[in-house]
Scaffold this motif. Sequence first.
Motif, PDB file in Angstrom:
ATOM      1  N   VAL A 273      -8.219  -5.542  -3.129  1.00 38.39           N
ATOM      2  CA  VAL A 273      -7.894  -6.960  -2.953  1.00 38.39           C
ATOM      3  C   VAL A 273      -8.024  -7.290  -1.478  1.00 38.39           C
ATOM      4  N   ARG A 274      -8.799  -8.335  -1.163  1.00 39.32           N
ATOM      5  CA  ARG A 274      -9.051  -8.666   0.235  1.00 39.32           C
ATOM      6  C   ARG A 274      -8.200  -9.874   0.628  1.00 39.32           C
ATOM      7  N   VAL A 275      -7.538  -9.765   1.778  1.00 40.44           N
ATOM      8  CA  VAL A 275      -6.716 -10.844   2.348  1.00 40.44           C
ATOM      9  C   VAL A 275      -7.309 -11.202   3.707  1.00 40.44           C
ATOM     10  N   SER A 276      -7.722 -12.484   3.861  1.00 42.70           N
ATOM     11  CA  SER A 276      -8.351 -12.916   5.117  1.00 42.70           C
ATOM     12  C   SER A 276      -7.589 -14.092   5.695  1.00 42.70           C
TER      13      SER A 276
ATOM     14  N   ASN B 140       0.856  -1.193   0.000  1.00 44.48           N
ATOM     15  CA  ASN B 140       0.000   0.000   0.000  1.00 44.48           C
ATOM     16  C   ASN B 140       0.890   1.241   0.000  1.00 44.48           C
ATOM     17  N   LEU B 141       1.147   1.753  -1.215  1.00 45.02           N
ATOM     18  CA  LEU B 141       1.932   2.959  -1.387  1.00 45.02           C
ATOM     19  C   LEU B 141       1.107   4.159  -0.930  1.00 45.02           C
ATOM     20  N   PRO B 142       1.639   5.356  -0.999  1.00 45.43           N
ATOM     21  CA  PRO B 142       0.904   6.520  -0.476  1.00 45.43           C
ATOM     22  C   PRO B 142      -0.464   6.704  -1.100  1.00 45.43           C
ATOM     23  N   GLU B 143      -0.677   6.146  -2.340  1.00 43.87           N
ATOM     24  CA  GLU B 143      -2.019   6.312  -2.880  1.00 43.87           C
ATOM     25  C   GLU B 143      -2.998   5.504  -2.039  1.00 43.87           C
ATOM     26  N   PRO B 144      -4.279   5.664  -2.306  1.00 43.64           N
ATOM     27  CA  PRO B 144      -5.286   4.937  -1.492  1.00 43.64           C
ATOM     28  C   PRO B 144      -4.966   3.452  -1.416  1.00 43.64           C
ATOM     29  N   ALA B 145      -5.124   2.889  -0.209  1.00 42.54           N
ATOM     30  CA  ALA B 145      -4.779   1.483   0.034  1.00 42.54           C
ATOM     31  C   ALA B 145      -5.708   0.564  -0.760  1.00 42.54           C
ATOM     32  N   ARG B 146      -5.107  -0.463  -1.470  1.00 44.47           N
ATOM     33  CA  ARG B 146      -5.888  -1.434  -2.236  1.00 44.47           C
ATOM     34  C   ARG B 146      -5.954  -2.782  -1.537  1.00 44.47           C
ATOM     35  N   LEU B 147      -5.054  -3.043  -0.581  1.00 43.94           N
ATOM     36  CA  LEU B 147      -5.053  -4.312   0.144  1.00 43.94           C
ATOM     37  C   LEU B 147      -5.795  -4.151   1.454  1.00 43.94           C
TER      38      LEU B 147
ATOM     39  N   HIS C 230       0.772  -9.910  -4.820  1.00 43.38           N
ATOM     40  CA  HIS C 230       1.185  -9.192  -6.021  1.00 43.38           C
ATOM     41  C   HIS C 230       0.400  -9.669  -7.229  1.00 43.38           C
ATOM     42  N   ASN C 231       0.151 -10.964  -7.323  1.00 46.12           N
ATOM     43  CA  ASN C 231      -0.617 -11.532  -8.444  1.00 46.12           C
ATOM     44  C   ASN C 231      -2.034 -10.972  -8.438  1.00 46.12           C
ATOM     45  N   ALA C 232      -2.648 -10.850  -7.222  1.00 44.41           N
ATOM     46  CA  ALA C 232      -4.010 -10.328  -7.130  1.00 44.41           C
ATOM     47  C   ALA C 232      -4.051  -8.853  -7.507  1.00 44.41           C
ATOM     48  N   LEU C 233      -3.058  -8.060  -7.073  1.00 50.06           N
ATOM     49  CA  LEU C 233      -3.023  -6.637  -7.411  1.00 50.06           C
ATOM     50  C   LEU C 233      -2.788  -6.428  -8.906  1.00 50.06           C
ATOM     51  N   LYS C 234      -1.972  -7.297  -9.496  1.00 51.34           N
ATOM     52  CA  LYS C 234      -1.603  -7.121 -10.889  1.00 51.34           C
ATOM     53  C   LYS C 234      -2.778  -7.351 -11.830  1.00 51.34           C
ATOM     54  N   TYR C 235      -3.617  -8.353 -11.511  1.00 47.04           N
ATOM     55  CA  TYR C 235      -4.703  -8.704 -12.433  1.00 47.04           C
ATOM     56  C   TYR C 235      -6.032  -8.080 -12.030  1.00 47.04           C
ATOM     57  N   SER C 236      -6.038  -7.233 -10.991  1.00 51.19           N
ATOM     58  CA  SER C 236      -7.256  -6.542 -10.595  1.00 51.19           C
ATOM     59  C   SER C 236      -7.222  -5.111 -11.142  1.00 51.19           C
TER      60      SER C 236
END
Length: 710
Positions: A620-623, A574-581, A608-614
């Motif tokens: 991307v949700r991690v549970s 999660n870089l400074p832009e809005p968090a995706r994870l 990384h695979n989930a972020l790349k293809y989304s």
Amino acid sequence: MYLFSFFSSSPSRFPHAASFLAVLRRCLFACACLFALSAGTPAAALVLMPSDGLDDAVAFSGTLGMLRDPQDRWSVADVAAETRRGDFEQLEGPLQEGFSRDPVWLRFSLSRAPEAPARWLLRVRPSALNELTLYAPDGQGGFIQTVLGDRRPFAEREIPDHNFVFPIDVPTTASEYFLRLRNDGPPLRAELDFWQPEGFERQRTKDYTVVGLLLGAAVLSICMNLIFMVWLKDSLYGHYALYVLCSAAMTMARQGFMAEWFLDDHPARVAQAVLVVNCISNVVATAFMARIFGFRHHWVPAARFFDLVIVFNTAALLVALTDHHTAIARWVSAGSAASTLFGALFVCYLLIVRRQFQYLLAASAFSVGTVLGLYGLLKLWLGDLVPGARPDRIYMLGSLTHLILLNIAVADRTRRAERNYRVERERAMSIRIEAEQTLESTVVRRTAELARTNVALRDEIAQRGRLETQLLESLDVQRKAVEQQNEFVSMVSHEFRAPLAVIDAAAQSLDISKSGTDPVVKLRTGRIRRSVQRLSMLIENVLTADRFQIEQRALRLEPVDLAALARGLCETFNLPEPARLQLDAHLPIAEIRGDRLLIEIALQNLMHNALKYSPSESCVRVSLRQVGEGVEIDVVDRGAGIAPAERERVFEKYFRAETATAASGSGLGLHLSREIARRHGGDVTLVATGIAGSTFRLVLPTSERVAAAA
């Protein structure tokens, strides 16, 4: 008297003097009896002479009267009355009444010559008579009663014999005797004769000698057939031994020896025992006959008929063991006659129509036994209407002849088996010799072929040796090339890390500087940092795959907090832009033991695979959750999904799905994640996929299973 003295004193002068003397005595005494008849002496008296009853029995011939008592109401005084004399029928031979339960009275008159002995023995045959009562005159107008029968203890007999023997003191004047007979089950037949004690003992010795020889032959036959059964491993010989045993037991039972030897204290069971032995003998004989002639092989209905006969005799045996055995006796005899006749007809069919001449000896044995058996039954039922000898003699002769011929038949079967064995052995020997000759020629031919093949094989071995040397040299060259390639990849990867770190640090410094607030600069620094991160992960995957392939190093196990590990990775991505994870790990997650670096690489590749293809605007949700003895980590993306044909191949090394061509990648991420999970005893699977996205699940077990997998 002079003539009598002459012949008696000079027997050597006239060889037939003794016989002529006996005839002369009978004639003189007959004249005396004729004179006595005119003086009022009772008619039809049997006169016993001094020479009678020594070598042969004295039989009644026209001197025996018979009276039936249908209602069993007369006493000896009633039948001896003058009013009953006209009711007696004259018998010309033995008494034959068949299956009748009514009492029968016999009347006869006896007298003896003055020089004849006073003590005589009246023998009554056969032994299967239930009740016999002899009424002898006591000289005072009354009668002396003597009771015998197979239902009375054998010890009560004054003269021990398997037949019934009455001792009689015969007077010189004619006296009347009465004999009352009765049977419940067997046919009522009686044969009376007289013996002197000395002659009876000689005859009794002969009878027991014949019986002993018969039993000895039976025991010898049984032992021999049991030996044959063991030697030849053929149960037919054992069956025949059982058949001989039953035949001998049946002979002993019918002749009265069973009552004398085994049932002397249980006379009421004699008739029942005879019937039981008869039923058992019928079962064994029927089964043996069906087996030795192969009824089931030649004609199944014949075998089934004999099966019915066996069932009938078995049922009769059960009835014979009860108190109703007398009612079944005649049916057992009739069944024996019917089955014997049917068997004889079928054997004739086998010999005449089917021409099965191998059964000729056995058929002869059974035919003699069958003919004599049927003849004995007819003689027993019809009496003097059937000419011939006594039924007991016919039965004894038939049994002995049958066993002798059947022994010969069984011996012939052994002879034929031995002959067939010799023929087969000779044929096997000839086949063996022929096979040896063929083998020798084959060995010579194959030896020559083998020599040629050995020459060719040596050339081929030499050629293969050269090829193997060339292959080893090629493999060594290839191995060195692979090593150089791996060294080059490792070197390049390590060399790439320093510039990438510098670039990432510069981009990060630019991002936090005053110029970083500029939207353009911020966009470009974000792209720079993502590119650096992608290249760093590619280098790490290449190095990890290289370690898996080359080193296969052991896992460096340590406690790993998966929740903290996942949280750190999310912060890294999660870089400074809005968090995706988005991380979902609110429940307490147990620590596991594993290789922290490898687990981090596996989970990082999935994220990384989930972020790349989304899509860039999607999350991307991690549970994480605790399940049983392990921990499950689900990574859910919002990509376009994976085709059904590619769902298993996405875990192959360097494989990329058709839908992934728009995004850059090496095809190592999912493969390495699964390999790392399986090295820890877990797995990575595609749980769900579709147009709404895909779910990959990383499963890691507890420390025990990790230790076992490591």
